[in-house]
Design a protein around this motif. Sequence first.
Motif, short mmCIF file in Angstrom:
data_model
loop_
_atom_site.label_atom_id
_atom_site.label_comp_id
_atom_site.label_asym_id
_atom_site.label_seq_id
_atom_site.Cartn_x
_atom_site.Cartn_y
_atom_site.Cartn_z
N GLN A 55 -2.61 -69.33 57.31
CA GLN A 55 -3.24 -71.13 57.38
C GLN A 55 -4.17 -70.76 56.36
O GLN A 55 -4.69 -71.66 56.31
N CYS A 56 -4.14 -69.34 55.34
CA CYS A 56 -4.97 -69.75 54.81
C CYS A 56 -4.63 -70.29 52.94
O CYS A 56 -4.08 -69.47 53.02
N PRO A 57 -5.40 -71.33 52.81
CA PRO A 57 -5.06 -71.45 51.30
C PRO A 57 -5.46 -70.29 50.35
O PRO A 57 -7.19 -69.87 50.93
N HIS A 58 -5.04 -70.35 48.98
CA HIS A 58 -5.26 -68.77 48.07
C HIS A 58 -5.08 -70.09 47.05
O HIS A 58 -4.17 -70.27 46.47
N TRP A 59 -6.23 -69.04 46.21
CA TRP A 59 -5.54 -69.65 44.67
C TRP A 59 -6.29 -67.92 43.83
O TRP A 59 -6.22 -66.93 43.77
N GLY A 60 -4.39 -68.41 43.07
CA GLY A 60 -4.42 -66.35 41.98
C GLY A 60 -4.09 -67.02 40.82
O GLY A 60 -3.53 -67.78 40.81
N TYR A 61 -4.22 -65.78 40.56
CA TYR A 61 -3.70 -65.16 39.25
C TYR A 61 -2.81 -64.52 39.08
O TYR A 61 -3.60 -63.17 39.17
N VAL A 62 -1.21 -64.20 38.34
CA VAL A 62 -0.80 -62.65 38.00
C VAL A 62 -0.60 -62.08 36.96
O VAL A 62 -0.90 -62.95 36.17
N PHE A 63 -1.86 -60.94 37.03
CA PHE A 63 -1.48 -60.30 36.38
C PHE A 63 -0.31 -59.29 35.17
O PHE A 63 -0.42 -59.16 34.31
#
Length: 124
Positions: A55-63
């Motif tokens: 239930q936690c939102p995440h903002w990310g970047y795939v290296f």
Amino acid sequence: MPKTSKAEAAETISDQGFEGHYTELDTGYTIGFETYTADADLTEFFKGLPDDRCQCPHWGYVFKGKVTYKTADGEETFTTGDAYHVGPGHTPVIYKDTELIEFSPTDEMQKTVAVVTKNMEAAG
């Protein structure tokens, strides 16, 4: 302004196929540098959360590599060079040789980690 790096991360978690370096910033967000060395569908470890999903939102970047998030509406895969946002109601599928960074609200992240940790311990 708060900052962190993988080398300066306050907490390191290692398990088979996974290594994470995390820092909780005083902004209410946790930054996680994650590396996966094995493929895994982690759905089973989210049982006990609402809808048995994170239930936690995440903002990310795939290296490097890729990660898939499954939701009630389907799934989406993010690959090398993708920046992404995934909202509440997902489960991750991780892939070998993936490196990413995620930014997550600390309070929601802690609730999720508590359930996932309990389920992982029960699974052995």
